[in-house]
Motif scaffolding. Structure first.
Motif, PDB file in Angstrom:
ATOM      1  N   ASN A 134       0.807  -1.223   0.000  1.00  0.00           N
ATOM      2  CA  ASN A 134       0.000   0.000   0.000  1.00  0.00           C
ATOM      3  C   ASN A 134       0.841   1.276   0.000  1.00  0.00           C
ATOM      4  OD1 ASN A 134      -2.442  -1.483   0.215  1.00  0.00           O
ATOM      5  ND2 ASN A 134      -2.122  -1.709   2.421  1.00  0.00           N
ATOM      6  N   GLU A 135       2.168   1.103   0.086  1.00  0.00           N
ATOM      7  CA  GLU A 135       3.056   2.264   0.133  1.00  0.00           C
ATOM      8  C   GLU A 135       3.382   2.758  -1.279  1.00  0.00           C
ATOM      9  OE1 GLU A 135       3.946   3.903   2.912  1.00  0.00           O
ATOM     10  OE2 GLU A 135       2.548   2.509   3.878  1.00  0.00           O
ATOM     11  N   THR A 136       3.269   4.068  -1.492  1.00  0.00           N
ATOM     12  CA  THR A 136       3.439   4.670  -2.820  1.00  0.00           C
ATOM     13  C   THR A 136       4.808   4.373  -3.426  1.00  0.00           C
ATOM     14  OG1 THR A 136       1.950   6.461  -2.192  1.00  0.00           O
ATOM     15  CG2 THR A 136       3.339   6.842  -4.100  1.00  0.00           C
ATOM     16  N   ALA A 137       5.873   4.555  -2.638  1.00  0.00           N
ATOM     17  CA  ALA A 137       7.231   4.349  -3.165  1.00  0.00           C
ATOM     18  C   ALA A 137       7.434   2.912  -3.637  1.00  0.00           C
ATOM     19  CB  ALA A 137       8.258   4.703  -2.093  1.00  0.00           C
ATOM     20  N   GLN A 152      10.507  -5.663  -6.581  1.00  0.00           N
ATOM     21  CA  GLN A 152       9.531  -5.830  -5.497  1.00  0.00           C
ATOM     22  C   GLN A 152       9.639  -7.220  -4.876  1.00  0.00           C
ATOM     23  OE1 GLN A 152       5.776  -4.919  -7.418  1.00  0.00           O
ATOM     24  NE2 GLN A 152       5.738  -2.830  -6.565  1.00  0.00           N
ATOM     25  N   ARG A 153       9.731  -8.242  -5.725  1.00  0.00           N
ATOM     26  CA  ARG A 153       9.819  -9.618  -5.220  1.00  0.00           C
ATOM     27  C   ARG A 153      11.095  -9.806  -4.405  1.00  0.00           C
ATOM     28  NH1 ARG A 153       7.628 -10.881 -10.364  1.00  0.00           N
ATOM     29  NH2 ARG A 153       9.736 -11.273 -11.190  1.00  0.00           N
ATOM     30  N   GLN A 154      12.199  -9.204  -4.891  1.00  0.00           N
ATOM     31  CA  GLN A 154      13.465  -9.317  -4.180  1.00  0.00           C
ATOM     32  C   GLN A 154      13.371  -8.690  -2.781  1.00  0.00           C
ATOM     33  OE1 GLN A 154      16.048  -7.406  -7.062  1.00  0.00           O
ATOM     34  NE2 GLN A 154      17.026  -9.355  -7.593  1.00  0.00           N
ATOM     35  N   ILE A 155      12.693  -7.541  -2.701  1.00  0.00           N
ATOM     36  CA  ILE A 155      12.536  -6.844  -1.409  1.00  0.00           C
ATOM     37  C   ILE A 155      11.713  -7.697  -0.455  1.00  0.00           C
ATOM     38  CG2 ILE A 155      11.454  -4.848  -0.270  1.00  0.00           C
ATOM     39  CD1 ILE A 155      12.239  -3.207  -2.771  1.00  0.00           C
ATOM     40  N   ILE A 156      10.611  -8.249  -0.959  1.00  0.00           N
ATOM     41  CA  ILE A 156       9.745  -9.079  -0.117  1.00  0.00           C
ATOM     42  C   ILE A 156      10.492 -10.331   0.333  1.00  0.00           C
ATOM     43  CG2 ILE A 156       7.633 -10.464  -0.045  1.00  0.00           C
ATOM     44  CD1 ILE A 156       7.105  -7.467  -0.059  1.00  0.00           C
ATOM     45  N   ASP A 157      11.200 -10.962  -0.607  1.00  0.00           N
ATOM     46  CA  ASP A 157      11.951 -12.187  -0.268  1.00  0.00           C
ATOM     47  C   ASP A 157      13.021 -11.894   0.786  1.00  0.00           C
ATOM     48  OD1 ASP A 157      10.434 -13.571  -2.060  1.00  0.00           O
ATOM     49  OD2 ASP A 157      11.940 -13.525  -3.689  1.00  0.00           O
ATOM     50  N   THR A 158      13.684 -10.757   0.651  1.00  0.00           N
ATOM     51  CA  THR A 158      14.731 -10.382   1.604  1.00  0.00           C
ATOM     52  C   THR A 158      14.149 -10.153   2.993  1.00  0.00           C
ATOM     53  OG1 THR A 158      16.003  -9.346  -0.183  1.00  0.00           O
ATOM     54  CG2 THR A 158      16.597  -8.749   2.076  1.00  0.00           C
ATOM     55  N   LEU A 159      12.996  -9.458   3.053  1.00  0.00           N
ATOM     56  CA  LEU A 159      12.342  -9.200   4.344  1.00  0.00           C
ATOM     57  C   LEU A 159      11.925 -10.507   5.018  1.00  0.00           C
ATOM     58  CD1 LEU A 159      10.115  -6.073   3.494  1.00  0.00           C
ATOM     59  CD2 LEU A 159      12.151  -6.106   4.951  1.00  0.00           C
ATOM     60  N   GLN A 160      11.514 -11.479   4.197  1.00  0.00           N
ATOM     61  CA  GLN A 160      11.051 -12.750   4.749  1.00  0.00           C
ATOM     62  C   GLN A 160      12.187 -13.587   5.326  1.00  0.00           C
ATOM     63  OE1 GLN A 160       8.852 -14.251   1.366  1.00  0.00           O
ATOM     64  NE2 GLN A 160       6.890 -13.449   2.147  1.00  0.00           N
ATOM     65  N   THR A 161      13.422 -13.213   5.000  1.00  0.00           N
ATOM     66  CA  THR A 161      14.571 -13.952   5.572  1.00  0.00           C
ATOM     67  C   THR A 161      14.896 -13.461   6.980  1.00  0.00           C
ATOM     68  OG1 THR A 161      16.208 -12.378   4.696  1.00  0.00           O
ATOM     69  CG2 THR A 161      15.577 -14.231   3.266  1.00  0.00           C
ATOM     70  N   ALA A 205      23.622  -7.089   1.998  1.00  0.00           N
ATOM     71  CA  ALA A 205      24.133  -8.452   1.791  1.00  0.00           C
ATOM     72  C   ALA A 205      23.613  -9.058   0.492  1.00  0.00           C
ATOM     73  CB  ALA A 205      23.748  -9.330   2.975  1.00  0.00           C
ATOM     74  N   VAL A 206      22.418  -8.636   0.046  1.00  0.00           N
ATOM     75  CA  VAL A 206      21.842  -9.179  -1.205  1.00  0.00           C
ATOM     76  C   VAL A 206      21.964  -8.176  -2.345  1.00  0.00           C
ATOM     77  CG1 VAL A 206      20.267 -10.755  -0.026  1.00  0.00           C
ATOM     78  CG2 VAL A 206      19.548  -8.402  -0.510  1.00  0.00           C
ATOM     79  N   ASP A 207      22.750  -7.107  -2.108  1.00  0.00           N
ATOM     80  CA  ASP A 207      23.052  -6.102  -3.130  1.00  0.00           C
ATOM     81  C   ASP A 207      21.798  -5.386  -3.666  1.00  0.00           C
ATOM     82  OD1 ASP A 207      24.869  -4.639  -4.581  1.00  0.00           O
ATOM     83  OD2 ASP A 207      24.749  -5.957  -6.340  1.00  0.00           O
ATOM     84  N   ILE A 208      20.901  -4.997  -2.731  1.00  0.00           N
ATOM     85  CA  ILE A 208      19.730  -4.186  -3.107  1.00  0.00           C
ATOM     86  C   ILE A 208      19.894  -2.796  -2.506  1.00  0.00           C
ATOM     87  CG2 ILE A 208      17.231  -3.880  -2.893  1.00  0.00           C
ATOM     88  CD1 ILE A 208      16.939  -6.888  -2.769  1.00  0.00           C
ATOM     89  N   ASN A 209      19.885  -1.790  -3.388  1.00  0.00           N
ATOM     90  CA  ASN A 209      20.068  -0.418  -2.933  1.00  0.00           C
ATOM     91  C   ASN A 209      18.720   0.193  -2.532  1.00  0.00           C
ATOM     92  OD1 ASN A 209      21.201   2.123  -2.432  1.00  0.00           O
ATOM     93  ND2 ASN A 209      20.803   2.784  -4.550  1.00  0.00           N
ATOM     94  N   LEU A 253      12.131   4.660  -0.566  1.00  0.00           N
ATOM     95  CA  LEU A 253      11.844   3.235  -0.409  1.00  0.00           C
ATOM     96  C   LEU A 253      12.126   2.782   1.021  1.00  0.00           C
ATOM     97  CD1 LEU A 253      10.782   0.960  -2.120  1.00  0.00           C
ATOM     98  CD2 LEU A 253      13.121   0.411  -2.802  1.00  0.00           C
ATOM     99  N   LEU A 254      13.204   3.299   1.596  1.00  0.00           N
ATOM    100  CA  LEU A 254      13.534   2.953   2.981  1.00  0.00           C
ATOM    101  C   LEU A 254      12.433   3.445   3.927  1.00  0.00           C
ATOM    102  CD1 LEU A 254      15.493   1.854   5.111  1.00  0.00           C
ATOM    103  CD2 LEU A 254      16.630   4.095   5.106  1.00  0.00           C
TER     104      LEU A 254
END
Length: 492
Positions: free
Chosen positions: A313-316, A341-350, A373-377, A382-383
């Protein structure tokens, strides 16, 4: 009502108005059929038969204008001084000033039709125009009429006096910084508001609401030899009980003010002494400072599935999967965004969903380290979006601070306090707020000054409630009476 207005308007100048060979001017910007102008002229000639009174007016209604102009012709006045048209957009007496002005403008009149003209004059001319103090809400142009009259005040030694009838709205409508509040502020801080008289209700044919006479002048009396010193003061007179019932009502007009009552109200106003019906205030008594009270933002953070879903639901975050290019390049952009987006979600789930963080800076460090660690800026928007999605309000959490170490305010806990203008805001804050909310502070950059005139509050009389025993006894008597009547009905 007109005779009362004229009495009050001329009250300060009665001695001066008896001078031989005197010439004076009277203006009404909502002249109607000319009643106010005629009554003022009559009163002035009763004081001084040799006085020369020049009447000026403007009226928007063609029929009323015609009657007024005819009346001026019959009375030997210069009928050319009565102008047809809207006083706001077609000022028929532009550049002319007057000694006395009085009017009864329409209550709650909308000024949308004249909005373009009025806003242009307000923005271009400022205080050199007629509406420099501010613009009231579009649905009520009452204070525009008053500003229009003030623009026609003489700037000589004697100045000008205005009497205008308002309903209750101009006294208090509009929050701090609004057009109405700024207009009141300008009038009061320039020491132009001399007094306000509350009239009885049901005095007018077309409305039964309560009304008030405002007396405005740019030359308040400062000479004790000429009467009470009014400089820096505002007088309120509560005349709501000075009326007598009419034998036959005329529309909404059921009450009238008798000659004796007119004299009594005039005397109370002229005496300028506090009593049951009269109160006198300093100009500053009607001003207040609206201060914004902030409380610190306290958040906890946890990487649960429920909070991760908030991210959608976040605009960024959503903008990652939106295209800015056309054609195939746009489709590719969307695909890459969805992949991110998928990479961000997958990273958060770790991350460990069982850990509850109560310090934002500590959680931010863990978050950045995980994504590095997963090379996502993570850019700043976004932060912020991720932090917001994973957070919840928590009174037990640490205070969130900015990069300078200052506490961040919680907009949901933001409150305001109206502090009297005569009182120091910090002393008020320490006395009224701090004991209840120790971690609160004032955002001084948001402090604004407002003005309102709570007329009714100053004349409120507390009436104690009847004892509960007395009320209970009365209810019991009524119940017994009803039972007796029911028995009779049932018996019949």
């Amino acid at each position: 009502v007109i005779r009362l207005m004229v009495n009050i308007l001329l009250n300060e100048d009665n001695e001066e108005l008896t001078q031989p060979g005197l010439v004076t001017t009277v203006y009404d910007c909502c002249a109607g059929t000319g009643g106010m102008l005629s009554v003022t002229e009559q009163h002035l000639k009763e004081l001084n038969p040799g006085i020369q009174v020049e009447l000026f007016g403007q009226e928007i209604n063609p029929q009323s204008f015609s009657i007024c102009k005819s009346d001026m012709l019959i009375k030997g006045q210069n009928a050319d001084n009565i102008i047809l048209g809207d006083s706001f957009t077609e000022d028929g007496h532009r550049g002319t000033t007057f000694r006395y002005m009085l009017t009864n403008p329409p209550f709650g009149v909308e000024w949308k039709k004249a909005e373009k003209f009025i806003r242009e004059e307000y923005e271009k001319d400022g205080f050199d125009g007629r509406f420099g103090a501010g613009l009231p809400r579009i649905s009520d142009g009452s204070l525009l009429f008053l500003q229009h009259l003030i623009s026609k005040m003489r700037q000589d030694e004697k100045g000008s006096r205005i009497a205008i009838i308002f309903n209750g709205s101009p006294l208090f409508t509009g929050d701090t910084g609004s057009g109405e509040s700024e207009i009141r502020r300008w009038i009061i801080e320039n020491d132009m508001l001399e007094g306000i008289i509350a009239l009885p209700d049901q005095l007018f044919y077309n409305t039964g609401i309560s009304t008030y006479i405002w007396i405005v002048t740019n030359r308040k009396n400062s000479d004790l030899m000429r009467g009470p010193v009014r400089t820096g003061k505002i007088q309120l007179v509560n005349a709501v009980d000075f009326y007598q019932k009419m034998r036959k009502s005329l529309g909404n007009k059921r009450n009238e003010i008798s000659e004796e009552q007119i004299k009594e109200i005039t005397r109370i106003y002229g005496d300028f002494k506090e009593n049951e019906y009269c109160k006198i205030f300093d100009n500053e008594d009607f001003g207040y400072q609206k201060v914004v009270v902030e409380r610190p933002l306290r958040l906890n953070f946890q990487v649960t599935e429920e909070r991760i879903n908030n991210l959608y639901n976040e605009t960024a975050f959503k903008k990652l999967a939106e295209f800015r290019k056309k054609g195939a390049a746009g489709l590719k952009e969307i695909e890459e965004g969805k992949k991110t987006q998928r990479q961000i979600i997958d990273t958060l789930q770790t991350m460990d969903a069982n850990v509850l963080y109560k310090n934002r800076d500590a959680f931010t460090k863990v978050l950045k380290k995980t994504f590095k660690a997963v090379d996502i800026n993570l850019n700043s928007p976004l932060l912020k979006a991720i932090l917001f999605a994973l957070s919840e309000k928590d009174e037990t959490a640490d205070i969130c601070v900015d990069n300078k170490g200052n506490p961040e305010p919680d907009s949901d806990l933001r409150d305001t306090e109206n502090v009297p203008l005569k009182e120091d805001i910090h002393e008020y804050f320490e006395r009224e707020v701090k004991p209840h909310i120790p971690d609160a502070w004032i955002d001084e950059s948001k402090t604004k000054i407002g003005y309102e005139i709570p007329f009714t509050r100053h004349f409120y009389k507390y009436e104690p409630l009847r004892p509960s025993e007395e009320i209970a006894k009365e209810i019991k008597e009524l119940e017994e009476s009803i039972q007796e009547k029911l028995k009779k009905v049932m018996g019949e």
